[in-house]
Motif scaffolding. Structure first.
Motif, PDB file in Angstrom:
ATOM      1  N   ILE A   1      -1.607  -0.727  -0.746  1.00 60.22           N
ATOM      2  CA  ILE A   1      -0.918  -2.016  -0.684  1.00 60.22           C
ATOM      3  C   ILE A   1      -1.040  -2.656  -2.049  1.00 60.22           C
ATOM      4  CG2 ILE A   1      -0.924  -4.336   0.308  1.00 60.22           C
ATOM      5  CD1 ILE A   1      -1.784  -3.085   2.951  1.00 60.22           C
ATOM      6  N   PHE A   2       0.109  -3.022  -2.612  1.00 60.04           N
ATOM      7  CA  PHE A   2       0.085  -3.775  -3.862  1.00 60.04           C
ATOM      8  C   PHE A   2       0.987  -4.989  -3.684  1.00 60.04           C
ATOM      9  CE2 PHE A   2       3.975  -1.533  -4.771  1.00 60.04           C
ATOM     10  CZ  PHE A   2       4.642  -2.263  -5.742  1.00 60.04           C
TER      11      PHE A   2
ATOM     12  N   PHE B   1       3.568 -14.336  -4.044  1.00 64.55           N
ATOM     13  CA  PHE B   1       3.206 -12.924  -4.100  1.00 64.55           C
ATOM     14  C   PHE B   1       3.328 -12.321  -2.710  1.00 64.55           C
ATOM     15  CE2 PHE B   1       1.345 -13.987  -8.175  1.00 64.55           C
ATOM     16  CZ  PHE B   1       1.613 -12.845  -8.912  1.00 64.55           C
ATOM     17  N   TRP B   2       3.947 -11.143  -2.651  1.00 65.48           N
ATOM     18  CA  TRP B   2       4.161 -10.430  -1.394  1.00 65.48           C
ATOM     19  C   TRP B   2       3.363  -9.137  -1.392  1.00 65.48           C
ATOM     20  CZ3 TRP B   2       7.189 -12.098   2.634  1.00 65.48           C
ATOM     21  CH2 TRP B   2       7.960 -13.228   2.388  1.00 65.48           C
ATOM     22  N   PRO B   3       2.494  -8.920  -0.374  1.00 62.49           N
ATOM     23  CA  PRO B   3       1.836  -7.616  -0.249  1.00 62.49           C
ATOM     24  C   PRO B   3       2.851  -6.625   0.326  1.00 62.49           C
ATOM     25  CG  PRO B   3       1.171  -9.035   1.563  1.00 62.49           C
ATOM     26  CD  PRO B   3       2.064  -9.866   0.652  1.00 62.49           C
ATOM     27  N   ILE B   4       2.909  -5.432  -0.245  1.00 63.76           N
ATOM     28  CA  ILE B   4       3.873  -4.420   0.189  1.00 63.76           C
ATOM     29  C   ILE B   4       3.145  -3.084   0.348  1.00 63.76           C
ATOM     30  CG2 ILE B   4       5.922  -3.089  -0.522  1.00 63.76           C
ATOM     31  CD1 ILE B   4       6.576  -5.988   0.269  1.00 63.76           C
ATOM     32  N   LEU B   5       3.433  -2.392   1.458  1.00 68.10           N
ATOM     33  CA  LEU B   5       2.890  -1.055   1.661  1.00 68.10           C
ATOM     34  C   LEU B   5       3.731  -0.074   0.858  1.00 68.10           C
ATOM     35  CD1 LEU B   5       0.961   0.905   3.139  1.00 68.10           C
ATOM     36  CD2 LEU B   5       2.708   1.073   4.928  1.00 68.10           C
ATOM     37  N   TYR B   6       3.079   0.612  -0.052  1.00 64.45           N
ATOM     38  CA  TYR B   6       3.711   1.628  -0.891  1.00 64.45           C
ATOM     39  C   TYR B   6       3.093   2.954  -0.469  1.00 64.45           C
ATOM     40  CZ  TYR B   6       4.628   4.262  -5.239  1.00 64.45           C
ATOM     41  OH  TYR B   6       5.000   5.199  -6.166  1.00 64.45           O
TER      42      TYR B   6
ATOM     43  N   ARG C   1       5.019   6.824 -12.014  1.00 62.18           N
ATOM     44  CA  ARG C   1       4.002   6.529 -13.042  1.00 62.18           C
ATOM     45  C   ARG C   1       3.981   5.057 -13.427  1.00 62.18           C
ATOM     46  NH1 ARG C   1       5.264  11.431 -16.952  1.00 62.18           N
ATOM     47  NH2 ARG C   1       7.152  11.361 -15.725  1.00 62.18           N
ATOM     48  N   SER C   2       5.062   4.331 -13.116  1.00 62.42           N
ATOM     49  CA  SER C   2       5.119   2.908 -13.440  1.00 62.42           C
ATOM     50  C   SER C   2       4.515   2.036 -12.340  1.00 62.42           C
ATOM     51  CB  SER C   2       6.569   2.470 -13.657  1.00 62.42           C
ATOM     52  OG  SER C   2       7.118   3.141 -14.765  1.00 62.42           O
ATOM     53  N   LEU C   3       4.187   2.634 -11.209  1.00 63.60           N
ATOM     54  CA  LEU C   3       3.593   1.902 -10.089  1.00 63.60           C
ATOM     55  C   LEU C   3       2.110   2.241  -9.980  1.00 63.60           C
ATOM     56  CD1 LEU C   3       6.465   2.304  -7.474  1.00 63.60           C
ATOM     57  CD2 LEU C   3       5.876   0.275  -8.785  1.00 63.60           C
ATOM     58  N   PRO C   4       1.352   1.448  -9.215  1.00 61.33           N
ATOM     59  CA  PRO C   4      -0.077   1.755  -9.088  1.00 61.33           C
ATOM     60  C   PRO C   4      -0.297   3.172  -8.551  1.00 61.33           C
ATOM     61  CG  PRO C   4       0.411  -0.394  -8.137  1.00 61.33           C
ATOM     62  CD  PRO C   4       1.726   0.247  -8.462  1.00 61.33           C
TER      63      PRO C   4
ATOM     64  N   GLY D   1       7.101  -0.354   6.424  1.00 64.54           N
ATOM     65  CA  GLY D   1       6.242  -0.979   7.414  1.00 64.54           C
ATOM     66  C   GLY D   1       6.517  -2.460   7.597  1.00 64.54           C
ATOM     67  N   ARG D   2       5.607  -3.074   8.329  1.00 62.57           N
ATOM     68  CA  ARG D   2       5.712  -4.488   8.678  1.00 62.57           C
ATOM     69  C   ARG D   2       5.793  -5.381   7.438  1.00 62.57           C
ATOM     70  NH1 ARG D   2       1.634  -7.863   8.657  1.00 62.57           N
ATOM     71  NH2 ARG D   2       0.110  -6.179   8.702  1.00 62.57           N
ATOM     72  N   LEU D   3       5.041  -5.047   6.391  1.00 62.48           N
ATOM     73  CA  LEU D   3       5.035  -5.890   5.190  1.00 62.48           C
ATOM     74  C   LEU D   3       6.396  -5.878   4.496  1.00 62.48           C
ATOM     75  CD1 LEU D   3       1.522  -4.910   3.815  1.00 62.48           C
ATOM     76  CD2 LEU D   3       2.152  -7.004   5.029  1.00 62.48           C
TER      77      LEU D   3
END
Length: 155
Positions: free
Chosen positions: A42-43, A51-56, A30-33, A70-72
């Motif tokens: 991706i956030f 800033f780093w894009p990360i696959l969530y 609930r604390s994440l997008p 993943g790659r990110l």
């Protein structure tokens, strides 16, 4: 503008976290997008000055544990030279105007003059700043290390 940071989660990185994916505690979803019906998004989070894009994502079959993967994620691990045993800490930063963003600190446990402390890197290899923290019984030690100022030094 003033900002307020709220701890989302913190964990020591395992070999699986480093080599494959960072397992995210289900309790903090609930604390994440929000996924908004999909299995992934991706956030971005701030580490140092970048800033780093990360696959969530979350598995669609079986145990639906959320992960950064993943790659990110691997790019972040490799660029920041993360190792097993490093502490990964994610904060949600609430800005005065109502907006928010995520910030990450990654640190290593060190022995500083006999005190067990955490050393945090800035995420920049060009201008490394390490801050160590020690919290015990309302005591706190903060030490910033940086490049020495040699301007005007006698050689």
């Amino acid at each position: 503008m003033a900002a307020h940071s709220k701890l989302v989660f913190s964990k020591f990185l395992s070999e699986s976290d480093i080599k494959k994916r960072l397992a995210v505690p289900s309790a903090i979803q609930r604390s994440l997008p929000p996924f908004n019906g999909g299995p992934a998004l991706i956030f971005q989070f701030l580490h140092g000055t970048r800033f780093w894009p990360i696959l969530y994502s979350i598995r669609t079959k079986g145990y639906n544990k959320p992960v950064f993967s993943g790659r990110l994620w691997r790019n972040f691990v490799i660029y920041n030279n993360l190792n097993v045993g490093d502490r990964f800490t994610l904060y949600q930063v609430q800005v005065e105007d109502g907006s928010s963003y995520y910030r990450v600190e990654v640190g290593r446990e060190i022995d500083f003059l006999g005190i067990n402390a955490m050393a945090y890197g800035s995420g920049s290899t060009a201008d490394e700043h390490v801050i160590t923290h020690h919290h015990q019984e309302e005591l706190s030690l903060e030490l910033s290390l940086g490049q020495p100022n040699v301007e005007g030094a006698d050689n």
